[in-house]
Design a protein around this motif. Structure first.
Motif, PDB file in Angstrom:
ATOM      1  N   TRP A  43       4.674  -4.111  -5.143  1.00  0.00           N
ATOM      2  CA  TRP A  43       3.718  -3.202  -5.774  1.00  0.00           C
ATOM      3  C   TRP A  43       2.351  -3.294  -5.123  1.00  0.00           C
ATOM      4  CZ3 TRP A  43       5.481   0.674  -8.118  1.00  0.00           C
ATOM      5  CH2 TRP A  43       6.645   0.608  -8.872  1.00  0.00           C
ATOM      6  N   ILE A  47       0.346  -0.018  -3.765  1.00  0.00           N
ATOM      7  CA  ILE A  47      -0.987   0.336  -4.270  1.00  0.00           C
ATOM      8  C   ILE A  47      -1.997   0.394  -3.129  1.00  0.00           C
ATOM      9  CG2 ILE A  47      -2.895  -0.502  -5.698  1.00  0.00           C
ATOM     10  CD1 ILE A  47      -0.731  -1.509  -7.675  1.00  0.00           C
ATOM     11  N   HIS A  50      -1.388   3.564  -1.093  1.00  0.00           N
ATOM     12  CA  HIS A  50      -1.845   4.784  -1.762  1.00  0.00           C
ATOM     13  C   HIS A  50      -3.371   4.838  -1.837  1.00  0.00           C
ATOM     14  CE1 HIS A  50       1.819   6.874  -3.056  1.00  0.00           C
ATOM     15  NE2 HIS A  50       2.358   5.676  -2.909  1.00  0.00           N
ATOM     16  N   CYS A  51      -4.030   3.698  -1.877  1.00  0.00           N
ATOM     17  CA  CYS A  51      -5.497   3.693  -1.813  1.00  0.00           C
ATOM     18  C   CYS A  51      -5.972   4.172  -0.448  1.00  0.00           C
ATOM     19  CB  CYS A  51      -6.039   2.299  -2.103  1.00  0.00           C
ATOM     20  SG  CYS A  51      -5.923   1.824  -3.837  1.00  0.00           S
TER      21      CYS A  51
END
Length: 166
Positions: A43, A47, A50-51
């Motif tokens: 994860w 994350i 995607h940032c």
């Protein structure tokens, strides 16, 4: 704080890079980067990926709002006795709040829909909704997925009514 023009254009170019780079290239680059760091996929990598993917879209939305921001409002708050933190929190943030919300919703929608970046950076068993839908399409879509599509569709239709209209 004002940056020199050359440094400002360099920063804008770096921030705009994910906008012009195809998702496949971004996904492969991030997967290779996390692999080179010997970071176990999970994860955290999803994350972070995607940032990296979303920051350029948020920058585009926020750049216009920050550019239109009046510097004298901050100075006026300081002249009225506010501390720099209070002036920022009570003057600047409320002015930028609509743009922050739009940037968040825009990046969330793009990230929610993105398949390639998630697929390349996730670890085993870390499936997001687009990944689950893709695997179900290969073996048959379950009725729960169809119900989820209906709920997402209704939320999308009704979401426009929640926003205030001037």
């Amino acid at each position: 704080m004002h940056w020199p023009p050359r440094l400002r254009s360099l920063a804008r170019g770096v921030l705009a890079l994910p906008l012009v780079t195809p998702d496949v290239i971004t996904a492969l680059s991030l997967a290779m980067f996390f692999s080179a760091l010997e970071n176990s996929a999970g994860w955290g990598t999803v994350i972070a990926a995607h940032c990296v993917f979303g920051i350029s879209y948020a920058f585009v939305v926020m750049a216009g709002a920050v550019q239109d921001l009046d510097d004298t409002l901050y100075a006026a708050a300081l002249d009225c006795g506010a501390t720099p933190w209070q002036a920022y929190r009570r003057v600047i943030v409320p002015i930028l709040a609509p743009s922050l919300i739009v940037a968040f919703l825009f990046v969330f929608a793009l990230s929610f829909d993105d398949f390639l970046i998630t697929f390349m950076t996730k670890g085993p068993g870390n499936d997001t909704l687009p990944i689950k839908i893709y695997t179900q399409m290969r073996f048959g879509i379950k009725p729960q997925t169809n119900a989820l599509f209906v709920v997402l569709f209704l939320v999308t239709l009704g979401g426009g009514r929640l926003l205030p209209v001037d």
